[in-house]
Design a protein around this motif. Structure first.
Motif, PDB file in Angstrom:
ATOM      1  N   MET A   1       2.700  24.736  -4.577  1.00  0.00           N
ATOM      2  CA  MET A   1       1.808  24.360  -3.479  1.00  0.00           C
ATOM      3  C   MET A   1       2.531  23.352  -2.580  1.00  0.00           C
ATOM      4  N   THR A   2       2.771  23.746  -1.332  1.00  0.00           N
ATOM      5  CA  THR A   2       3.376  22.863  -0.348  1.00  0.00           C
ATOM      6  C   THR A   2       2.631  23.009   0.960  1.00  0.00           C
ATOM      7  N   ALA A   3       2.230  21.893   1.536  1.00  0.00           N
ATOM      8  CA  ALA A   3       1.480  21.937   2.787  1.00  0.00           C
ATOM      9  C   ALA A   3       1.893  20.763   3.655  1.00  0.00           C
ATOM     10  N   HIS A   4       1.600  20.878   4.937  1.00  0.00           N
ATOM     11  CA  HIS A   4       1.840  19.772   5.850  1.00  0.00           C
ATOM     12  C   HIS A   4       1.021  18.561   5.416  1.00  0.00           C
ATOM     13  N   ILE A   5       1.627  17.392   5.443  1.00  0.00           N
ATOM     14  CA  ILE A   5       0.925  16.174   5.030  1.00  0.00           C
ATOM     15  C   ILE A   5       0.007  15.722   6.167  1.00  0.00           C
ATOM     16  N   ASP A   6      -1.268  15.814   5.913  1.00  0.00           N
ATOM     17  CA  ASP A   6      -2.290  15.406   6.876  1.00  0.00           C
ATOM     18  C   ASP A   6      -2.676  13.964   6.549  1.00  0.00           C
ATOM     19  N   LEU A   7      -2.258  13.019   7.375  1.00  0.00           N
ATOM     20  CA  LEU A   7      -2.509  11.609   7.091  1.00  0.00           C
ATOM     21  C   LEU A   7      -3.998  11.281   7.082  1.00  0.00           C
ATOM     22  N   ARG A   8      -4.771  11.988   7.901  1.00  0.00           N
ATOM     23  CA  ARG A   8      -6.213  11.739   7.897  1.00  0.00           C
ATOM     24  C   ARG A   8      -6.827  12.152   6.561  1.00  0.00           C
ATOM     25  N   GLU A   9      -6.407  13.311   6.059  1.00  0.00           N
ATOM     26  CA  GLU A   9      -6.917  13.768   4.771  1.00  0.00           C
ATOM     27  C   GLU A   9      -6.443  12.851   3.646  1.00  0.00           C
ATOM     28  N   LEU A  10      -5.196  12.434   3.712  1.00  0.00           N
ATOM     29  CA  LEU A  10      -4.677  11.509   2.700  1.00  0.00           C
ATOM     30  C   LEU A  10      -5.489  10.222   2.690  1.00  0.00           C
ATOM     31  N   GLY A  11      -5.801   9.712   3.862  1.00  0.00           N
ATOM     32  CA  GLY A  11      -6.581   8.486   3.958  1.00  0.00           C
ATOM     33  C   GLY A  11      -7.994   8.625   3.447  1.00  0.00           C
ATOM     34  N   SER A  12      -8.494   9.865   3.348  1.00  0.00           N
ATOM     35  CA  SER A  12      -9.848  10.077   2.849  1.00  0.00           C
ATOM     36  C   SER A  12      -9.975   9.706   1.369  1.00  0.00           C
ATOM     37  N   LEU A  13      -8.851   9.574   0.675  1.00  0.00           N
ATOM     38  CA  LEU A  13      -8.889   9.173  -0.731  1.00  0.00           C
ATOM     39  C   LEU A  13      -9.282   7.710  -0.884  1.00  0.00           C
ATOM     40  N   GLY A  14      -9.097   6.916   0.171  1.00  0.00           N
ATOM     41  CA  GLY A  14      -9.432   5.497   0.129  1.00  0.00           C
ATOM     42  C   GLY A  14      -8.475   4.698   0.987  1.00  0.00           C
ATOM     43  N   GLY A  15      -8.809   3.443   1.216  1.00  0.00           N
ATOM     44  CA  GLY A  15      -8.012   2.602   2.106  1.00  0.00           C
ATOM     45  C   GLY A  15      -6.566   2.453   1.690  1.00  0.00           C
ATOM     46  N   PHE A  16      -6.301   2.418   0.379  1.00  0.00           N
ATOM     47  CA  PHE A  16      -4.936   2.232  -0.093  1.00  0.00           C
ATOM     48  C   PHE A  16      -4.077   3.463   0.148  1.00  0.00           C
ATOM     49  N   PHE A  17      -4.706   4.601   0.478  1.00  0.00           N
ATOM     50  CA  PHE A  17      -3.989   5.848   0.712  1.00  0.00           C
ATOM     51  C   PHE A  17      -3.763   6.115   2.197  1.00  0.00           C
ATOM     52  N   ALA A  18      -4.155   5.177   3.046  1.00  0.00           N
ATOM     53  CA  ALA A  18      -4.084   5.379   4.487  1.00  0.00           C
ATOM     54  C   ALA A  18      -2.954   4.571   5.102  1.00  0.00           C
ATOM     55  N   LEU A  19      -2.437   5.079   6.207  1.00  0.00           N
ATOM     56  CA  LEU A  19      -1.463   4.363   7.002  1.00  0.00           C
ATOM     57  C   LEU A  19      -2.116   3.911   8.294  1.00  0.00           C
ATOM     58  N   CYS A  20      -1.610   2.806   8.816  1.00  0.00           N
ATOM     59  CA  CYS A  20      -2.125   2.294  10.086  1.00  0.00           C
ATOM     60  C   CYS A  20      -1.807   3.284  11.193  1.00  0.00           C
ATOM     61  N   ASP A  21      -2.791   3.612  12.004  1.00  0.00           N
ATOM     62  CA  ASP A  21      -2.617   4.515  13.138  1.00  0.00           C
ATOM     63  C   ASP A  21      -2.551   3.687  14.413  1.00  0.00           C
ATOM     64  N   THR A  22      -1.332   3.430  14.876  1.00  0.00           N
ATOM     65  CA  THR A  22      -1.172   2.605  16.077  1.00  0.00           C
ATOM     66  C   THR A  22      -1.207   3.429  17.343  1.00  0.00           C
ATOM     67  N   GLY A  23      -1.012   4.757  17.203  1.00  0.00           N
ATOM     68  CA  GLY A  23      -0.987   5.611  18.385  1.00  0.00           C
ATOM     69  C   GLY A  23       0.331   5.535  19.130  1.00  0.00           C
ATOM     70  N   THR A  24       1.339   4.896  18.531  1.00  0.00           N
ATOM     71  CA  THR A  24       2.649   4.775  19.166  1.00  0.00           C
ATOM     72  C   THR A  24       3.717   5.209  18.192  1.00  0.00           C
ATOM     73  N   THR A  25       4.932   5.373  18.703  1.00  0.00           N
ATOM     74  CA  THR A  25       6.055   5.731  17.839  1.00  0.00           C
ATOM     75  C   THR A  25       6.920   4.538  17.523  1.00  0.00           C
ATOM     76  N   GLU A  26       6.552   3.384  18.044  1.00  0.00           N
ATOM     77  CA  GLU A  26       7.330   2.180  17.790  1.00  0.00           C
ATOM     78  C   GLU A  26       6.388   1.070  17.348  1.00  0.00           C
TER      79      GLU A  26
END
Length: 244
Positions: A1-26
């Motif tokens: 099983m290999t799929a694109h990593i969806d950060l929103r779905e990953l974050g649904s597991l809880g706060g510790f599973f989420a990354l900050c979404d700054t909306g920028t690349t820097e």
């Protein structure tokens, strides 16, 4: 099983599973690679975080704040790595040179990844990523600055891994995803075979009983953690051995 990593779905597991979404690349936050360097300035991000934790917990002993700060960061790294592995069959490449850290924020607003790399989702790659590239240099940096023992920090690493696996198991049960729970159990078992984690505690299902103490009991009104090595809070009139 290999799929694109969806950060929103990953974050649904809880706060510790989420990354900050700054909306920028820097991001102007320091990278963890820079934070781990031994030549960091006196007012470095690690010192800032430890002092912030010490103030929040009202603890006079720096090593208690060091333990809590390191445990929190270890939990973030294990959660992101293990969570992406079991959900998507790939692991976020949390390259220390690309993973930015805000020492003034908590999950999920403390980490920002300026990259999209992925790694194979096996225990060897996860151990190399989290232990070798993050927790070992973090431990070295903290021990160079503070009086804290290696067994305590290794115990925190084991506790954080067990905690991440437990949260995934709870999410999988709520979501009706026994496949995710099974992958988490397998990977966690393999990770705890690493010599650096094997002696940190005893696992029974998703429960974990550690062999060292994180020192939380030394905070005002602090009790015992769920995986503490003690049956009751020790009496203390002087600082205990750093390993608990």
């Amino acid at each position: 099983m290999t799929a694109h990593i969806d950060l929103r779905e990953l974050g649904s597991l809880g706060g510790f599973f989420a990354l900050c979404d700054t909306g920028t690349t820097e991001c102007d936050l320091p990278t963890l690679g820079r934070v781990y360097q031994s030549d960091a300035p006196v007012r470095d991000p690690l010192a800032y975080r430890v002092e912030k934790v010490a103030r929040a917990l009202s603890v006079p002993e720096p090593r208690v704040a060091v333990s809590v700060a390191q445990l929190g960061l270890a939990a973030r790294l294990w959660s992101l790595s293990l969570g992406s592995a079991v959900l998507f069959g790939r692991v976020l490449d949390l390259d220390p040179a690309l993973l930015h850290w805000n020492p003034d924020a908590g999950a999920p607003d403390d980490l920002f990844l300026a990259g999209t790399g992925q790694l194979p989702a096996d225990s060897a790659h996860i151990a190399e990523l989290v232990l070798d590239r993050h927790l070992e240099p973090l431990s070295a940096a903290l021990r160079a600055r503070y009086r804290v023992s290696a067994p305590l920090l290794r115990g925190n690493a084991g506790s954080a891994l067990a905690g991440a696996a437990r949260e995934i198991s709870r999410w999988a049960r709520r979501a009706g995803r026994p496949d995710v729970a099974a992958r988490a159990r397998l990977l966690t078992t393999e990770l705890f075979e690493d010599p650096r984690l094997a002696a940190t505690g005893t696992r029974t299902g998703t429960a974990f009983r550690r062999t060292s103490c994180c020192l939380i009991y030394r905070t005002p009104g602090g009790g015992l953690c769920g995986d503490c090595c003690f049956e009751r809070p020790p009496q203390h009139s002087s600082p205990p051995a750093a390993s608990g």
